[in-house]
Design an enzyme around this catalytic site. Structure first.
Site, PDB file in Angstrom:
ATOM      1  N   ASP A 144       0.847  -1.192   0.000  1.00 19.83           N
ATOM      2  CA  ASP A 144       0.000   0.000   0.000  1.00 19.83           C
ATOM      3  C   ASP A 144       0.884   1.244   0.000  1.00 19.83           C
ATOM      4  O   ASP A 144       1.679   1.439   0.921  1.00 19.83           O
ATOM      5  CB  ASP A 144      -0.884  -0.037   1.264  1.00 19.83           C
TER       6      ASP A 144
ATOM      7  N   ASP B  11      -3.000   2.263  -5.966  1.00 20.06           N
ATOM      8  CA  ASP B  11      -1.876   2.302  -5.019  1.00 20.06           C
ATOM      9  C   ASP B  11      -1.844   1.131  -4.055  1.00 20.06           C
ATOM     10  O   ASP B  11      -1.107   1.155  -3.083  1.00 20.06           O
ATOM     11  CB  ASP B  11      -1.914   3.617  -4.236  1.00 20.06           C
ATOM     12  N   GLU B  12      -2.603   0.103  -4.339  1.00 19.78           N
ATOM     13  CA  GLU B  12      -2.720  -0.995  -3.383  1.00 19.78           C
ATOM     14  C   GLU B  12      -2.890  -2.300  -4.128  1.00 19.78           C
ATOM     15  O   GLU B  12      -3.652  -2.361  -5.089  1.00 19.78           O
ATOM     16  CB  GLU B  12      -4.026  -0.789  -2.620  1.00 19.78           C
TER      17      GLU B  12
HETATM   18 MG   LIG Z   1      -2.479   3.912   0.136  1.00 19.34          MG
END
Ligand SMILES: [Mg+2]
Length: 362
Positions: free
Chosen positions: A16, A110-111
């Site tokens: 993350d 983003d993960e």
């Molecule tokens: Mg994040």
């Protein structure tokens, strides 16, 4: 077929990025470094898409109305999002993941979950893989990532928060059940504010409280989510890391703490959902033609209303217009409204209009 008795303990890594959109903006504009910034619109109905850690210190967080954010942090700097840049960085990150495993399930730009049980480097220790990946991300993008390492998705996801920012944590099979017992249910991934509130009313505040409930009780009260809650209360989550999921629709919904009766609050309640689905589409270059509004009443009866445009929606205003069009005829509602949802479907690639922008015929 599963080879009974010999399936190894899985090694799942959840990676993350830290305050992703905001960190990209601070990376690319030195003047923003060390300052409280929010990526998103500052307009009356705008919502914060991401907040820098400096802004978070003031209580600003993503999904917060921009007006509220500005009140909490008067010197907050609003930065318009640059999704093309975030997409490009996301691609760089995914290329790094792919050096280790093809089993990558992105949750957003983003993960992602990675199954590294069998990895391309033949590495034994998942925490070392996570460290290497984070170091490479830093080297290639200049950005910090955090990671959680565990034997299932739920715990890997929970673990990535433990030493954030720029850290990682591991939850072992031995520690998993103990970790879950001590955890407040409102922190569980998959338990939103409305579910947490309902659990609270049922006397469930921690993982230990949840573990005391029978499977029957959880199914009765939480339907399809019942078996999931029953499992995670014991540190068990059998969901596989699913690579390359093709989305058929993008949706968001929210259950309100109090039933809604008036148009104003209902429209207000929909705005963050509209922004969320739109942000997802923008971030992933998805164009959508069909908008579906879901309304669940206090008596749990549910209706949906849809409209399909002739060309993919090209601006959030178009989406807002259609939602208004679908929402207004249901007022006054026959019962209080407990849940509203917006879903976009008939998805394709977003296209840049070559002709003068076609407004939707309403
Ligand atoms: Mg994040």
């Amino acid at each position: 077929m599963k080879d009974l008795g010999s399936s190894p303990i899985r090694k799942i890594v959840h990676v993350d990025m830290d305050a992703f959109y905001a960190s990209v903006e601070q990376r690319d504009n030195p003047e923003l470094r060390g300052k409280p910034i929010a990526v998103g619109g500052s307009a009356a109905r705008g919502v914060v898409a991401a907040a820098s850690y400096e802004a978070r210190a003031f209580g600003v967080h993503s999904a917060m109305p921009s007006v509220t954010a500005k009140r909490k942090c008067p010197e907050l700097i609003f930065v318009p999002p640059r999704f093309d840049v975030y997409r490009a960085v996301s691609q760089q990150i995914r290329e790094i993941f792919a050096e280790y495993t093809p089993v990558i399930e992105p949750l957003s730009l983003d993960e992602a979950y990675l199954d590294v049980t069998k990895n391309l480097k033949g590495m034994e220790v998942a925490t070392e893989i996570a460290s290497e990946i984070r170091a490479k991300i830093k080297q290639v993008t200049g950005l910090n990532a955090s990671a959680g390492i565990s034997y299932n998705k739920f715990l890997a996801k929970m673990a990535s928060d433990l030493n954030k920012p720029n850290g990682q944590a591991v939850i072992t099979p031995k520690n998993g059940p103990v970790f879950v017992e001590a955890l407040p249910v409102k922190k569980f991934h998959g338990v939103g504010p409305a579910t947490a509130e309902k659990m609270h009313r049922l006397g469930i505040d921690t993982g230990a409280d949840l573990k005391e409930k029978t499977l029957e009780f959880l199914v009765e009260n939480f339907g399809k989510s019942g078996p999931y809650f029953y499992g995670i209360a014991r540190g068990i989550d059998e969901r596989e890391v699913k690579p390359n999921r093709e989305r058929k629709s993008v949706g968001a919904e929210d259950t309100f703490l109090q039933d809604l009766h008036a148009y104003g609050p209902a429209r207000e309640g929909l705005q963050p959902l509209i922004e969320k689905v739109w942000a997802y589409c923008e971030a992933n270059g998805i164009g959508a033609k069909t908008v579906t509004l879901k309304v669940k009443y206090a008596d749990f009866n549910q209706i949906t209303r849809s409209k399909t445009a002739s060309t993919p929606l090209s601006a959030i205003d178009d989406l807002e217009d259609i939602v208004d069009l679908l929402l207004s005829p249901i007022f006054p509602p026959r019962k209080g409204i407990r849940l509203l949802g917006v879903t976009l479907s008939s998805l394709g690639r977003q296209t840049v209009a070559m002709e003068p922008q076609l407004r939707l015929a309403l």
